[in-house]
Design a protein around this motif. Structure first.
Motif, mmCIF file in Angstrom:
data_model
loop_
_atom_site.group_PDB
_atom_site.id
_atom_site.type_symbol
_atom_site.label_atom_id
_atom_site.label_comp_id
_atom_site.label_asym_id
_atom_site.label_seq_id
_atom_site.Cartn_x
_atom_site.Cartn_y
_atom_site.Cartn_z
ATOM 1 N N ASN A 58 0.823 -1.220 0.000
ATOM 2 C CA ASN A 58 0.000 0.000 0.000
ATOM 3 C C ASN A 58 0.852 1.263 0.000
ATOM 4 O O ASN A 58 0.413 2.310 0.483
ATOM 5 N N ASN A 59 2.062 1.131 -0.519
ATOM 6 C CA ASN A 59 2.958 2.284 -0.641
ATOM 7 C C ASN A 59 3.219 2.958 0.706
ATOM 8 O O ASN A 59 3.394 4.178 0.801
ATOM 9 N N TRP A 60 3.277 2.133 1.764
ATOM 10 C CA TRP A 60 3.384 2.657 3.126
ATOM 11 C C TRP A 60 4.627 3.521 3.320
ATOM 12 O O TRP A 60 4.543 4.639 3.837
ATOM 13 N N ALA A 61 5.784 2.997 2.924
ATOM 14 C CA ALA A 61 7.036 3.698 3.184
ATOM 15 C C ALA A 61 7.049 5.087 2.547
ATOM 16 O O ALA A 61 7.489 6.065 3.159
ATOM 17 N N GLU A 62 6.558 5.191 1.324
ATOM 18 C CA GLU A 62 6.569 6.495 0.630
ATOM 19 C C GLU A 62 5.560 7.449 1.236
ATOM 20 O O GLU A 62 5.846 8.631 1.430
ATOM 21 N N LYS A 63 4.375 6.939 1.553
ATOM 22 C CA LYS A 63 3.325 7.794 2.108
ATOM 23 C C LYS A 63 3.719 8.355 3.477
ATOM 24 O O LYS A 63 3.270 9.437 3.862
ATOM 25 N N HIS A 64 4.562 7.623 4.195
ATOM 26 C CA HIS A 64 4.901 8.039 5.558
ATOM 27 C C HIS A 64 6.369 8.449 5.683
ATOM 28 O O HIS A 64 6.915 8.453 6.782
ATOM 29 N N SER A 65 6.954 8.836 4.573
ATOM 30 C CA SER A 65 8.369 9.214 4.590
ATOM 31 C C SER A 65 8.628 10.488 5.385
ATOM 32 O O SER A 65 9.764 10.781 5.751
ATOM 33 N N HIS A 66 7.571 11.266 5.661
ATOM 34 C CA HIS A 66 7.724 12.502 6.431
ATOM 35 C C HIS A 66 7.686 12.262 7.935
ATOM 36 O O HIS A 66 7.841 13.206 8.717
ATOM 37 N N GLN A 67 7.471 11.009 8.340
ATOM 38 C CA GLN A 67 7.370 10.678 9.756
ATOM 39 C C GLN A 67 8.514 9.754 10.184
ATOM 40 O O GLN A 67 8.964 8.911 9.399
ATOM 41 N N THR A 68 8.929 9.887 11.428
ATOM 42 C CA THR A 68 9.847 8.892 11.968
ATOM 43 C C THR A 68 9.080 7.585 12.153
ATOM 44 O O THR A 68 7.835 7.570 12.144
ATOM 45 N N VAL A 69 9.803 6.498 12.352
ATOM 46 C CA VAL A 69 9.138 5.203 12.515
ATOM 47 C C VAL A 69 8.266 5.209 13.770
ATOM 48 O O VAL A 69 7.170 4.640 13.781
ATOM 49 N N LEU A 70 8.726 5.855 14.839
ATOM 50 C CA LEU A 70 7.910 5.931 16.053
ATOM 51 C C LEU A 70 6.650 6.758 15.814
ATOM 52 O O LEU A 70 5.577 6.425 16.323
ATOM 53 N N GLN A 71 6.747 7.815 15.013
ATOM 54 C CA GLN A 71 5.553 8.581 14.662
ATOM 55 C C GLN A 71 4.608 7.752 13.805
ATOM 56 O O GLN A 71 3.380 7.843 13.952
ATOM 57 N N GLN A 72 5.158 6.932 12.912
ATOM 58 C CA GLN A 72 4.336 6.032 12.110
ATOM 59 C C GLN A 72 3.588 5.047 13.007
ATOM 60 O O GLN A 72 2.435 4.700 12.740
#
Length: 240
Positions: A58-72
């Motif tokens: 679901n294109n997760w990594a690209e959609k959430h590239s503006h967040q740190t992993v903890l924010q994700q």
């Protein structure tokens, strides 16, 4: 045991027979695998040996590239994506994930009672016990696995160490493995860390609730970056 890194230098993982714990808990060694520089923290990706590019569905990594992993990890609970998690957001989020009303309220009390104040920008606590995602890295506590660093980044080596040290290299954890994780990562005089780690792993087990008692490695990784929350909620809403 010795292998060569990408520069041809020998890297040795040693154990000391007189210190049994060094033999019992051997760290992860990425020998010729796809996961490069495992000890380097990733700001917005949660890679593993099996998923070196992180979550790509679901294109997760690209959609959430503006967040740190903890924010994700927190994104699912921020329903309107305004960067603020209210107690009712946490309640609804846990209930969507299959927790009962009682357990969802327990989650609200634990999370907002302990994790709200560190995320506040000033000295005064928030009267509504909200959690502010921009400061979520300040909620890092001791006695955990170390997979998140103090800036909210993801350290693949620490994630892989969970399975190398406590699951004999298997790609799943049992409840007994989790018990060993909690005991093995425990720091002295750290009751907040002990409680936080216990709550987090208990919630993880209840959320995944594996029929065969095995929490799969990639499912656990999906909890670290929050990607699995959306699929679990969707799956459970369809079953109602």
């Amino acid at each position: 045991m010795a292998v060569q890194n990408t520069h041809g230098e020998d890297m040795v993982v040693r154990s000391i027979r007189g210190v049994p714990v060094t033999e019992e808990r051997r760290p992860f060694l990425n020998s010729g695998g796809k996961l490069q520089h495992a000890g380097t923290a990733r700001a917005n990706l949660a890679p593993s040996s099996e998923s070196p590019q992180g979550t790509t569905s679901n294109n997760w990594a690209e959609k959430h590239s503006h967040q740190t992993v903890l924010q994700q990890h927190c994104d699912f609970f921020d329903r309107d994506h305004d960067g603020v998690i209210w107690p009712q957001d946490t309640f609804i989020g846990f209930h969507r994930l299959g927790f009962s009303i009682f357990l969802s309220w327990i989650a609200v009390l634990v999370i907002h009672g302990n994790f709200s104040y560190p995320t506040c920008s000033g000295w005064l606590p928030d009267p509504f016990f909200r959690v502010f995602i921009k400061n979520i890295h300040k909620d890092k506590h001791g006695s955990d696995t170390g997979t998140y660093d103090t800036e909210g980044r993801f350290i693949p080596q620490k994630f892989e160490d969970i399975f190398s040290k406590y699951a004999e290299g298997r790609n799943y954890l049992t409840i007994w493995d989790v018990s060993n994780v909690l005991k093995g990562q425990r720091c002295i005089a750290d009751p907040i860390g002990w409680g936080g780690a216990f709550f987090e792993w208990l919630a993880t087990y209840l959320m995944l609730w594996p029929e065969d008692g095995r929490m799969m490695k990639e499912d656990i990784r999906g909890i670290y970056d929050g990607s699995i929350f959306y699929s679990l909620a969707a799956r459970r809403s369809r079953s109602l």
